[in-house]
Design a protein around this motif. Structure first.
Motif, PDB file in Angstrom:
ATOM      1  N   GLY A 169       0.802  -1.214   0.000  1.00  0.00           N
ATOM      2  CA  GLY A 169       0.000   0.000   0.000  1.00  0.00           C
ATOM      3  C   GLY A 169       0.837   1.267   0.000  1.00  0.00           C
ATOM      4  N   PHE A 170       0.191   2.356   0.392  1.00  0.00           N
ATOM      5  CA  PHE A 170       0.873   3.645   0.416  1.00  0.00           C
ATOM      6  C   PHE A 170       1.981   3.676   1.458  1.00  0.00           C
ATOM      7  CE2 PHE A 170       1.339   8.079   1.774  1.00  0.00           C
ATOM      8  CZ  PHE A 170       1.584   8.692   0.556  1.00  0.00           C
ATOM      9  N   SER A 171       1.821   2.917   2.545  1.00  0.00           N
ATOM     10  CA  SER A 171       2.839   2.904   3.591  1.00  0.00           C
ATOM     11  C   SER A 171       4.187   2.445   3.051  1.00  0.00           C
ATOM     12  CB  SER A 171       2.406   1.990   4.739  1.00  0.00           C
ATOM     13  OG  SER A 171       1.224   2.448   5.344  1.00  0.00           O
ATOM     14  N   ALA A 172       4.199   1.340   2.318  1.00  0.00           N
ATOM     15  CA  ALA A 172       5.448   0.838   1.758  1.00  0.00           C
ATOM     16  C   ALA A 172       5.955   1.758   0.650  1.00  0.00           C
ATOM     17  CB  ALA A 172       5.248  -0.581   1.220  1.00  0.00           C
ATOM     18  N   PHE A 173       5.056   2.244  -0.180  1.00  0.00           N
ATOM     19  CA  PHE A 173       5.463   3.099  -1.300  1.00  0.00           C
ATOM     20  C   PHE A 173       6.106   4.383  -0.797  1.00  0.00           C
ATOM     21  CE2 PHE A 173       4.320   6.723  -4.062  1.00  0.00           C
ATOM     22  CZ  PHE A 173       5.087   6.392  -5.172  1.00  0.00           C
ATOM     23  N   TRP A 174       5.425   5.077   0.114  1.00  0.00           N
ATOM     24  CA  TRP A 174       5.920   6.386   0.521  1.00  0.00           C
ATOM     25  C   TRP A 174       7.167   6.277   1.394  1.00  0.00           C
ATOM     26  CZ3 TRP A 174       5.373  10.381  -2.090  1.00  0.00           C
ATOM     27  CH2 TRP A 174       5.598  11.658  -1.578  1.00  0.00           C
ATOM     28  N   SER A 175       7.267   5.231   2.199  1.00  0.00           N
ATOM     29  CA  SER A 175       8.495   5.040   2.969  1.00  0.00           C
ATOM     30  C   SER A 175       9.670   4.776   2.029  1.00  0.00           C
ATOM     31  CB  SER A 175       8.339   3.893   3.963  1.00  0.00           C
ATOM     32  OG  SER A 175       8.083   2.673   3.297  1.00  0.00           O
ATOM     33  N   GLY A 176       9.434   4.047   0.943  1.00  0.00           N
ATOM     34  CA  GLY A 176      10.485   3.830  -0.047  1.00  0.00           C
ATOM     35  C   GLY A 176      10.888   5.103  -0.751  1.00  0.00           C
ATOM     36  N   VAL A 177       9.909   5.928  -1.081  1.00  0.00           N
ATOM     37  CA  VAL A 177      10.196   7.211  -1.721  1.00  0.00           C
ATOM     38  C   VAL A 177      11.002   8.112  -0.781  1.00  0.00           C
ATOM     39  CG1 VAL A 177       9.142   9.347  -2.559  1.00  0.00           C
ATOM     40  CG2 VAL A 177       8.211   7.144  -3.275  1.00  0.00           C
ATOM     41  N   MET A 178      10.586   8.172   0.487  1.00  0.00           N
ATOM     42  CA  MET A 178      11.296   9.007   1.449  1.00  0.00           C
ATOM     43  C   MET A 178      12.718   8.496   1.700  1.00  0.00           C
ATOM     44  SD  MET A 178       9.392  11.594   2.457  1.00  0.00           S
ATOM     45  CE  MET A 178       9.034  11.735   0.683  1.00  0.00           C
ATOM     46  N   ALA A 179      12.900   7.187   1.660  1.00  0.00           N
ATOM     47  CA  ALA A 179      14.234   6.626   1.836  1.00  0.00           C
ATOM     48  C   ALA A 179      15.158   7.034   0.691  1.00  0.00           C
ATOM     49  CB  ALA A 179      14.158   5.105   1.947  1.00  0.00           C
ATOM     50  N   LEU A 180      14.657   6.938  -0.548  1.00  0.00           N
ATOM     51  CA  LEU A 180      15.465   7.353  -1.691  1.00  0.00           C
ATOM     52  C   LEU A 180      15.767   8.847  -1.643  1.00  0.00           C
ATOM     53  CD1 LEU A 180      14.062   5.405  -4.790  1.00  0.00           C
ATOM     54  CD2 LEU A 180      16.054   4.917  -3.390  1.00  0.00           C
ATOM     55  N   GLY A 181      14.757   9.642  -1.270  1.00  0.00           N
ATOM     56  CA  GLY A 181      14.969  11.080  -1.173  1.00  0.00           C
ATOM     57  C   GLY A 181      15.979  11.438  -0.097  1.00  0.00           C
ATOM     58  N   SER A 182      15.952  10.735   1.027  1.00  0.00           N
ATOM     59  CA  SER A 182      16.881  11.012   2.116  1.00  0.00           C
ATOM     60  C   SER A 182      18.296  10.559   1.766  1.00  0.00           C
ATOM     61  CB  SER A 182      16.425  10.306   3.399  1.00  0.00           C
ATOM     62  OG  SER A 182      15.166  10.792   3.822  1.00  0.00           O
ATOM     63  N   LEU A 183      18.425   9.410   1.113  1.00  0.00           N
ATOM     64  CA  LEU A 183      19.751   8.919   0.732  1.00  0.00           C
ATOM     65  C   LEU A 183      20.425   9.855  -0.256  1.00  0.00           C
ATOM     66  CD1 LEU A 183      19.187   5.083   0.276  1.00  0.00           C
ATOM     67  CD2 LEU A 183      20.694   6.185   1.934  1.00  0.00           C
ATOM     68  N   GLY A 184      19.657  10.437  -1.125  1.00  0.00           N
ATOM     69  CA  GLY A 184      20.220  11.279  -2.170  1.00  0.00           C
ATOM     70  C   GLY A 184      20.284  12.739  -1.811  1.00  0.00           C
ATOM     71  N   SER A 185      20.329  13.086  -0.521  1.00  0.00           N
ATOM     72  CA  SER A 185      20.387  14.497  -0.128  1.00  0.00           C
ATOM     73  C   SER A 185      21.250  14.656   1.108  1.00  0.00           C
ATOM     74  CB  SER A 185      18.976  15.036   0.151  1.00  0.00           C
ATOM     75  OG  SER A 185      18.366  14.342   1.220  1.00  0.00           O
ATOM     76  N   SER A 186      21.861  15.815   1.243  1.00  0.00           N
ATOM     77  CA  SER A 186      22.649  16.118   2.433  1.00  0.00           C
ATOM     78  C   SER A 186      21.720  16.509   3.567  1.00  0.00           C
ATOM     79  CB  SER A 186      23.621  17.262   2.139  1.00  0.00           C
ATOM     80  OG  SER A 186      22.912  18.451   1.841  1.00  0.00           O
ATOM     81  N   LYS A 228      13.279   0.921   7.380  1.00  0.00           N
ATOM     82  CA  LYS A 228      12.535   0.377   8.514  1.00  0.00           C
ATOM     83  C   LYS A 228      11.879   1.466   9.352  1.00  0.00           C
ATOM     84  CE  LYS A 228      16.188  -1.934   9.774  1.00  0.00           C
ATOM     85  NZ  LYS A 228      17.139  -2.771  10.522  1.00  0.00           N
ATOM     86  N   VAL A 229      12.639   2.530   9.638  1.00  0.00           N
ATOM     87  CA  VAL A 229      12.088   3.591  10.482  1.00  0.00           C
ATOM     88  C   VAL A 229      10.949   4.316   9.778  1.00  0.00           C
ATOM     89  CG1 VAL A 229      12.600   5.791  11.613  1.00  0.00           C
ATOM     90  CG2 VAL A 229      14.207   3.892  11.786  1.00  0.00           C
ATOM     91  N   PHE A 230      11.129   4.628   8.503  1.00  0.00           N
ATOM     92  CA  PHE A 230      10.075   5.331   7.778  1.00  0.00           C
ATOM     93  C   PHE A 230       8.817   4.470   7.634  1.00  0.00           C
ATOM     94  CE2 PHE A 230      13.365   8.188   5.544  1.00  0.00           C
ATOM     95  CZ  PHE A 230      13.210   9.167   6.515  1.00  0.00           C
ATOM     96  N   VAL A 231       9.003   3.171   7.435  1.00  0.00           N
ATOM     97  CA  VAL A 231       7.826   2.326   7.289  1.00  0.00           C
ATOM     98  C   VAL A 231       7.127   2.139   8.632  1.00  0.00           C
ATOM     99  CG1 VAL A 231       8.733  -0.016   7.679  1.00  0.00           C
ATOM    100  CG2 VAL A 231       6.998   0.356   5.937  1.00  0.00           C
ATOM    101  N   ILE A 232       7.885   2.139   9.745  1.00  0.00           N
ATOM    102  CA  ILE A 232       7.247   2.080  11.065  1.00  0.00           C
ATOM    103  C   ILE A 232       6.414   3.333  11.297  1.00  0.00           C
ATOM    104  CG2 ILE A 232       7.702   2.160  13.555  1.00  0.00           C
ATOM    105  CD1 ILE A 232      10.096   0.321  13.054  1.00  0.00           C
ATOM    106  N   LEU A 233       6.967   4.493  10.959  1.00  0.00           N
ATOM    107  CA  LEU A 233       6.202   5.737  11.088  1.00  0.00           C
ATOM    108  C   LEU A 233       4.965   5.706  10.205  1.00  0.00           C
ATOM    109  CD1 LEU A 233       5.786   8.657  12.026  1.00  0.00           C
ATOM    110  CD2 LEU A 233       7.317   9.383  10.176  1.00  0.00           C
ATOM    111  N   GLN A 234       5.138   5.268   8.954  1.00  0.00           N
ATOM    112  CA  GLN A 234       4.012   5.259   8.031  1.00  0.00           C
ATOM    113  C   GLN A 234       2.947   4.263   8.465  1.00  0.00           C
ATOM    114  OE1 GLN A 234       4.234   7.610   5.528  1.00  0.00           O
ATOM    115  NE2 GLN A 234       2.047   7.224   5.363  1.00  0.00           N
ATOM    116  N   LEU A 235       3.357   3.105   8.985  1.00  0.00           N
ATOM    117  CA  LEU A 235       2.389   2.128   9.471  1.00  0.00           C
ATOM    118  C   LEU A 235       1.674   2.645  10.717  1.00  0.00           C
ATOM    119  CD1 LEU A 235       4.263  -1.275   9.015  1.00  0.00           C
ATOM    120  CD2 LEU A 235       2.257  -0.469   7.760  1.00  0.00           C
TER     121      LEU A 235
END
Length: 465
Positions: free
Chosen positions: A148-165, A406-413
């Motif tokens: 669902g959206f929980s897994a999708f958005w946590s994945g998006v936020m993870a990619l966004g966080s990895l690729g930014s200072s 893991k942390v983002f998906v826990i928050l999203q869940l």
């Protein structure tokens, strides 16, 4: 890859670097979602009673029994639907986040997009074959079982966080939200017109749902065959290995300030060995603030479509699309707000500004009697998106990059689970109060929004010490 990966809106771009951008996936997914949300509401409304562009046609009484029964039927549908949407991701989302951290960052995004596509196909088949509305519960379950959206958005936020200072992360994540909002605005503006493209009981909504399926399919194939994971630029500099990137300055929570880490580095601050663990109580307070605020937002968003379909507004399909589009403008204003506020305020101050903005707008919704008043209340909510996005940014500065998924998906869940309870409670409150005081839910949301400021204020106090 160089640091340019983190800033897709500026700088010279090497060849193929554009493939690391998550924005095309976010945009196409949100267009599909906005078309689907509008189509779902209008299809369910048509299934529970043949109301035309206005609810007056089937009943001579402005607030007759037929309208009330239709409202209750739609509300009951959404209670069950939201339960399915909110609970089924609990079975798979965390596992997808763990797999993404351990094996490949795209796992949670691609699997959840498969579920999105299946759910949109379910609505298309319901319109095309005139199936009963209960099949939409099954489509929602498939979506949830894929994360669902929980897994999708946590994945998006993870990619966004990895690729930014760290210094630019708040702006980076709110930029992704801006793309989400612009796509949702375009989809919502078109939804009412697309719904009316084909006349007849079996044809109405076919074009709308087909467009939603097409956008969802594009997002899935793009993420599978085009999207690449960016290299992390969030790690501390090798020249300054002693800088404490977890807890900020010595023993304090200064990493909530987007520019504070750069100031520390310039000043040559170093951390003590005993201050390398993240402050758990700070993370807990951020969780509490996010959850209480999300309850206020979800409750308002769930009740609002029912509110605008009945008296005194009685919107038609096109007006509904415009109203949903108005809700997406907060993505633009919130982005501009973060862009400006991050230069002079800490994250806790920005979070508080957003909560006050939404709480004030929800309070104005209590007194809405005409359409222009609704849009005034929406305008007051201009910074409502800032809190949740900024809280995610703050959390990402307190944890290691290998734990983002893991942390983002826990928050999203956590948000999804409380959202399920919120949806059920608010829909029942709405049914009980719609004939007495229809603004009860909005008044409750306003109170909760201001209440969410309390844990954030405690964080700010700890930061100031």
């Amino acid at each position: 890859m160089g640091p340019e990966v983190t800033c897709p809106w500026r700088g010279r771009l090497p060849r193929f670097q554009v493939r690391t951008w998550i924005e095309p996936v976010v945009a196409s997914t949100q267009v599909a979602a906005s078309l689907y949300d509008a189509g779902l509401l209008l299809v369910v409304k048509a299934s529970f009673g043949a109301g035309g562009p206005s609810n007056h046609s089937a009943n001579p009484s402005p607030r007759g029994a037929l309208e009330d029964e239709q409202q209750k039927a739609i509300s009951n549908f959404y209670i069950i639907y939201n339960l399915v949407v909110g609970l089924t991701p609990l079975l798979s989302a965390y596992g997808l986040g763990w797999l993404s951290d351990r094996y490949h960052r795209k796992i949670s995004i691609c699997v959840s997009l498969l579920g999105f596509l299946l759910s949109r196909l379910g609505l298309l088949l319901k319109v095309l074959l005139d199936w009963p509305v209960e099949v939409l519960y099954g489509a929602a379950a498939l979506n949830g079982l894929c994360g669902g959206f929980s897994a999708f958005w946590s994945g998006v936020m993870a990619l966004g966080s990895l690729g930014s200072s760290e210094g630019r992360r708040s702006v980076r994540l709110i930029l992704i939200d801006l793309i989400l909002g612009l796509a949702g605005f375009c989809g919502s503006m078109a939804s009412g017109h697309l719904f009316n493209q084909m006349a007849g009981h079996s044809g109405q909504g076919l074009v709308l749902t087909a467009c939603s399926v097409s956008c969802a399919a594009f997002a899935l194939f793009y993420s599978l065959f085009v999207l690449k994971v960016p290299e992390s630029v969030a790690s501390p500099s090798k020249d300054l290995p002693a800088v404490d990137t977890v807890s900020g300055t010595i023993g304090t929570y200064r990493t909530l300030d987007p520019d504070q880490l750069d100031k520390q580095t310039a000043a040559g601050y170093t951390s003590s060995p005993g201050k390398t663990k993240p402050p758990i109580y700070i993370i807990a307070l951020l969780f509490v603030g996010a959850i209480v605020y999300d309850v206020a937002v979800v409750g308002t968003v769930d009740v609002m479509p029912l509110f605008v379909l009945r008296e005194p507004l009685s919107w038609n399909q096109v007006q509904l699309g415009y109203g949903m589009a108005a809700g997406y403008t907060i993505f633009i204003t919130s982005f501009l707000g973060v862009l400006v506020f991050s230069r002079c305020f800490q994250d806790t101050t920005m979070i508080t500004i957003g909560m006050v903005s939404f709480g004030s707008g929800a309070l104005l919704l209590v007194f809405v009697k005409q359409t222009y008043m609704f849009y005034i209340a929406r305008a007051v909510m201009l910074f409502a998106l800032i809190p949740i996005t900024t809280i995610r940014s703050a959390m990402s500065k307190l944890i290691k990059g290998s734990s983002y998924g893991k942390v983002f998906v826990i928050l999203q869940l956590s948000l999804a689970l409380t959202g399920v309870v919120t949806s059920t409670v608010y829909n029942n409150i709405y049914q009980l109060t719609m004939d007495k005081f229809v603004g009860t839910c909005f008044a409750l949301s306003s109170f909760l929004s201001f209440l969410a400021i309390v844990p954030i204020s405690i964080v700010a106090y700890k930061q100031a010490r």
